[in-house]
Design an enzyme around this catalytic site. Structure first.
Site, PDB file in Angstrom:
ATOM      1  N   GLY A 224       0.831  -1.210   0.000  1.00  0.00           N
ATOM      2  CA  GLY A 224       0.000   0.000   0.000  1.00  0.00           C
ATOM      3  C   GLY A 224       0.860   1.253   0.000  1.00  0.00           C
TER       4      GLY A 224
ATOM      5  NE  ARG B   2      -2.128  -4.500  -1.442  1.00  0.00           N
ATOM      6  CZ  ARG B   2      -1.692  -3.876  -0.343  1.00  0.00           C
ATOM      7  NH1 ARG B   2      -0.611  -4.297   0.287  1.00  0.00           N
ATOM      8  NH2 ARG B   2      -2.351  -2.851   0.148  1.00  0.00           N
TER       9      ARG B   2
ATOM     10  CG  ASP C 199       3.741  -7.149   7.648  1.00  0.00           C
ATOM     11  OD1 ASP C 199       3.149  -6.584   6.704  1.00  0.00           O
ATOM     12  OD2 ASP C 199       3.167  -7.862   8.483  1.00  0.00           O
TER      13      ASP C 199
ATOM     14  CB  THR D 243       2.800   0.306   5.945  1.00  0.00           C
ATOM     15  OG1 THR D 243       1.436   0.038   6.291  1.00  0.00           O
ATOM     16  CG2 THR D 243       3.659  -0.043   7.149  1.00  0.00           C
TER      17      THR D 243
ATOM     18  CG  ASP E 284      -1.638  -0.816   7.848  1.00  0.00           C
ATOM     19  OD1 ASP E 284      -2.525   0.024   7.623  1.00  0.00           O
ATOM     20  OD2 ASP E 284      -1.440  -1.807   7.112  1.00  0.00           O
TER      21      ASP E 284
ATOM     22  CG  ASP F 237       1.256  -3.350  10.289  1.00  0.00           C
ATOM     23  OD1 ASP F 237       2.287  -2.786   9.875  1.00  0.00           O
ATOM     24  OD2 ASP F 237       0.537  -4.056   9.565  1.00  0.00           O
TER      25      ASP F 237
ATOM     26  NE  ARG G 162      -1.989  -4.895   5.381  1.00  0.00           N
ATOM     27  CZ  ARG G 162      -2.345  -5.472   4.237  1.00  0.00           C
ATOM     28  NH1 ARG G 162      -3.219  -6.452   4.245  1.00  0.00           N
ATOM     29  NH2 ARG G 162      -1.837  -5.063   3.100  1.00  0.00           N
TER      30      ARG G 162
HETATM   31  P1  ADP Z   1       2.927  -4.578   2.721  1.00  0.00           P
HETATM   32  O1  ADP Z   1       4.329  -4.650   2.253  1.00  0.00           O
HETATM   33  O2  ADP Z   1       2.391  -3.177   2.783  1.00  0.00           O
HETATM   34  O3  ADP Z   1       2.698  -5.375   3.993  1.00  0.00           O
HETATM   35  P2  ADP Z   1       1.758  -6.770   1.197  1.00  0.00           P
HETATM   36  O4  ADP Z   1       1.596  -7.657   2.378  1.00  0.00           O
HETATM   37  O5  ADP Z   1       0.680  -6.768   0.168  1.00  0.00           O
HETATM   38  O6  ADP Z   1       1.982  -5.242   1.593  1.00  0.00           O
HETATM   39  O7  ADP Z   1       3.134  -7.189   0.487  1.00  0.00           O
HETATM   40  C1  ADP Z   1       3.619  -6.462  -0.627  1.00  0.00           C
HETATM   41  C2  ADP Z   1       4.302  -7.405  -1.580  1.00  0.00           C
HETATM   42  O8  ADP Z   1       5.411  -8.046  -0.932  1.00  0.00           O
HETATM   43  C3  ADP Z   1       3.442  -8.580  -2.066  1.00  0.00           C
HETATM   44  O9  ADP Z   1       2.590  -8.223  -3.119  1.00  0.00           O
HETATM   45  C4  ADP Z   1       4.511  -9.547  -2.526  1.00  0.00           C
HETATM   46  O10 ADP Z   1       5.031  -9.165  -3.779  1.00  0.00           O
HETATM   47  C5  ADP Z   1       5.603  -9.349  -1.477  1.00  0.00           C
HETATM   48  N1  ADP Z   1       5.472 -10.370  -0.432  1.00  0.00           N
HETATM   49  C6  ADP Z   1       4.492 -10.470   0.497  1.00  0.00           C
HETATM   50  N2  ADP Z   1       4.653 -11.581   1.248  1.00  0.00           N
HETATM   51  C7  ADP Z   1       5.752 -12.196   0.776  1.00  0.00           C
HETATM   52  C8  ADP Z   1       6.450 -13.413   1.123  1.00  0.00           C
HETATM   53  N3  ADP Z   1       6.022 -14.188   2.103  1.00  0.00           N
HETATM   54  N4  ADP Z   1       7.564 -13.724   0.426  1.00  0.00           N
HETATM   55  C9  ADP Z   1       8.006 -12.938  -0.565  1.00  0.00           C
HETATM   56  N5  ADP Z   1       7.385 -11.796  -0.945  1.00  0.00           N
HETATM   57  C10 ADP Z   1       6.293 -11.416  -0.297  1.00  0.00           C
HETATM   58  O1  F6P Z   2      -1.564  -1.662   4.455  1.00  0.00           O
HETATM   59  C1  F6P Z   2      -2.176  -0.446   4.126  1.00  0.00           C
HETATM   60  C2  F6P Z   2      -3.648  -0.648   3.895  1.00  0.00           C
HETATM   61  O2  F6P Z   2      -4.203   0.599   3.510  1.00  0.00           O
HETATM   62  C3  F6P Z   2      -4.425  -1.253   5.061  1.00  0.00           C
HETATM   63  O3  F6P Z   2      -4.701  -0.310   6.077  1.00  0.00           O
HETATM   64  C4  F6P Z   2      -5.641  -1.796   4.359  1.00  0.00           C
HETATM   65  O4  F6P Z   2      -6.200  -2.864   5.080  1.00  0.00           O
HETATM   66  C5  F6P Z   2      -5.069  -2.292   3.042  1.00  0.00           C
HETATM   67  O5  F6P Z   2      -3.865  -1.575   2.837  1.00  0.00           O
HETATM   68  C6  F6P Z   2      -5.950  -2.106   1.843  1.00  0.00           C
HETATM   69  O6  F6P Z   2      -5.299  -2.700   0.770  1.00  0.00           O
HETATM   70  P1  F6P Z   2      -5.701  -2.603  -0.776  1.00  0.00           P
HETATM   71  O7  F6P Z   2      -4.971  -1.421  -1.332  1.00  0.00           O
HETATM   72  O8  F6P Z   2      -5.182  -3.869  -1.354  1.00  0.00           O
HETATM   73  O9  F6P Z   2      -7.179  -2.453  -0.808  1.00  0.00           O
END
Ligand code: ADP
Ligand code: F6P
Length: 327
Positions: A17, A78, A109, A132, A134, A136, A178
Site C-alpha cells: 500500500g 502487490r 511487513d 505503510t 498501518d 503495525d 489491518r
Molecule cells: P505490505 O508490504 O504493505 O505489507 P503486502 O503484504 O501486500 O503489503 O506485500 C507487498 C508485496 O510483498 C506482495 O505483493 C509480494 O510481492 C511481497 N510479499 C508479500 N509476502 C511475501 C512473502 N512471504 N515472500 C516474498 N514476498 C512477499
Molecule cells: O496496508 C495499508 C492498507 O491501507 C491497510 O490499512 C488496508 O487494510 C489495506 O492496505 C488495503 O489494501 P488494498 O490497497 O489492497 O485495498
C-alpha cells in the site's frame, strides 16, 4: 546465502500500500546515494515491475518537486507471484544483468518478507525501510505514512463532528490499519472521539450502547465511535444496538483510501529522510538483509528476520487513558 556483488549501483522500489512520505524517502535515497557515488536506478510498480523489467536510471532531477507529494512517484503494486522462488530470482536477474548490486525496498511487513527472500537467495544486497500507514511492525515505533494518515483521521473527526452535532447524531467512523488498532487509538485520543474499538482489546457492544445513551441523557449532542478495520465485524451490531439504545440515527462511514493519500506531514517527511540516509549508509557498508527502524527518536537497524519476529506492542496505557477521558 548467495555470494554478493559489489558494483556501486543502487535501485529503489516502493511496494504494498502506498503511504504519504514515500516520495520524501525516494528523494533522499536517490540524492544521498548519488552523493556517495552510487549510480541510481528506480523500479516502477514494486516487485511486479522488478519481475517485468521496469527499471530505469535516476538522477537529481528525477526526484525534483516530489518531497511534498503523496502517493509514490515509483508507483506501487502487490505481486503474489513474487513469493515463488523462480519468479523472485528472475526479478533479481533483471537487476544483476545491468550490474545493479544493491536494492532498497520501501514497504510493509509483506514487502520485508521479499527483502529476506532476495537477501537469502540472490546476489543482491537488500535493505528495507518501513513504509505503510498501518504502523503495525513491532521493531519500529513508527512507519512512513502513519502520522499523515492519523492527521487525516483527525481532520475527518473534526468535520464529521460539525454535521453530527447539528443533527444530534452518532457516527461510527471506520479507519484502516489491518489488524493494528494504532491509527484508531492515536487518532481517537488526538481527535477527541468518545469511543475507540480496536482488535487488541475486547469490546462490549451492549456496554458501549448504554454508555452512549447515558451521555445523551446527560446532555451530549454528538458521539463519535472510532472503529478499527481489524474489528469491523462489529459494525452492524454496533450501529443497530446504539440506535436502539439512544433512539437516534447512527451513521457508519469507512474513511477508506483517503487515509493513504495527501500531503505528508513534517514528521513523516523527516522520518523518511532519516531512514533513507541510514539505508544508503548500510548499503555503502556492504550490509544486506537488514531493515531500518526508529526507537525513542533514534534511527537504528536490525536484521529483517529479527524485525519480523517482534510483535507490535499495544499501548494499553494510552487505551485506558482514551477510555477515561473521552466519555
Ligand atoms: P505490505 O508490504 O504493505 O505489507 P503486502 O503484504 O501486500 O503489503 O506485500 C507487498 C508485496 O510483498 C506482495 O505483493 C509480494 O510481492 C511481497 N510479499 C508479500 N509476502 C511475501 C512473502 N512471504 N515472500 C516474498 N514476498 C512477499
Ligand atoms: O496496508 C495499508 C492498507 O491501507 C491497510 O490499512 C488496508 O487494510 C489495506 O492496505 C488495503 O489494501 P488494498 O490497497 O489492497 O485495498
Amino acid at each position: 546465502m548467495a555470494k554478493k556483488l559489489c558494483n556501486k549501483k543502487l535501485a529503489v522500489l516502493t511496494s504494498g500500500g502506498d503511504a504519504s512520505g514515500m516520495n520524501a524517502c525516494i528523494r533522499t535515497v536517490v540524492r544521498y546515494g548519488l552523493n556517495l557515488g552510487f549510480e541510481m536506478y528506480g523500479i516502477k510498480h514494486g516487485y511486479k515491475g522488478m519481475v517485468n523489467d521496469e527499471i530505469f536510471p535516476m538522477d537529481y532531477s528525477s526526484v525534483s518537486n516530489s518531497v511534498h507529494a503523496g502517493g509514490t512517484i515509483l508507483r506501487s503494486a502487490r505481486c503474489l507471484e513474487f513469493k515463488e522462488k523462480d519468479v523472485m530470482l528472475r526479478a533479481a536477474d533483471n537487476l544483476i544483468k545491468r550490474g545493479i548490486d544493491n536494492l532498497i525496498v520501501i514497504g510493509g511487513d509483506g514487502s520485508f518478507r521479499g527483502v529476506e527472500d532476495l537477501h537469502e537467495n540472490s546476489e543482491l544486497n537488500v535493505i528495507g525501510i518501513p513504509g505503510t500507514i498501518d504502523n503495525d511492525m513491532g521493531y519500529t515505533d513508527s512507519t512512513i505514512g502513519y502520522d499523515t494518515a492519523c492527521n487525516t483521521v483527525i481532520d475527518a473527526i473534526l468535520k464529521l463532528r460539525d454535521t453530527i452535532t447539528s443533527h444530534d447524531r452518532i457516527m461510527v467512523l471506520e479507519v484502516m490499519g489491518r489488524m493494528s488498532g494504532n491509527i484508531a487509538l492515536n487518532s481517537a485520543v488526538a481527535g477527541g472521539a468518545e469511543y475507540v474499538i480496536v482488535p487488541e482489546a475486547p469490546a462490549d457492544v451492549d456496554d458501549i450502547a448504554q454508555s452512549v445513551k447515558r451521555g445523551f441523557d446527560k446532555g451530549k449532542t454528538s458521539t463519535i465511535i472510532l472503529l478499527a478495520e481489524g474489528k469491523n465485524e462489529l459494525k452492524d451490531e454496533l450501529v443497530k444496538k446504539v440506535a436502539e439504545a439512544t433512539n437516534r440515527r447512527v451513521n457508519h462511514m469507512a474513511l477508506g483510501y483517503m487515509q493513504r493519500g495527501g500531503i505528508p506531514t513534517m514528521a513523516d517527511r523527516v522520518l523518511a529522510a532519516r531512514m533513507a540516509q541510514r539505508a544508503v549508509d548500510l548499503i555503502e557498508c556492504g550490509q544486506s538483509g537488514r531493515v531500518v527502524g526508529v526507537r525513542g527518536g533514534d534511527i537504528y537497524d536490525t536484521t529483517v528476520l529479527e524485525a519480523l519476529k517482534i510483535p507490535k506492542e499495544f499501548d494499553e496505557q494510552l487505551y485506558n487513558l482514551a477510555i477515561t477521558i473521552s466519555k
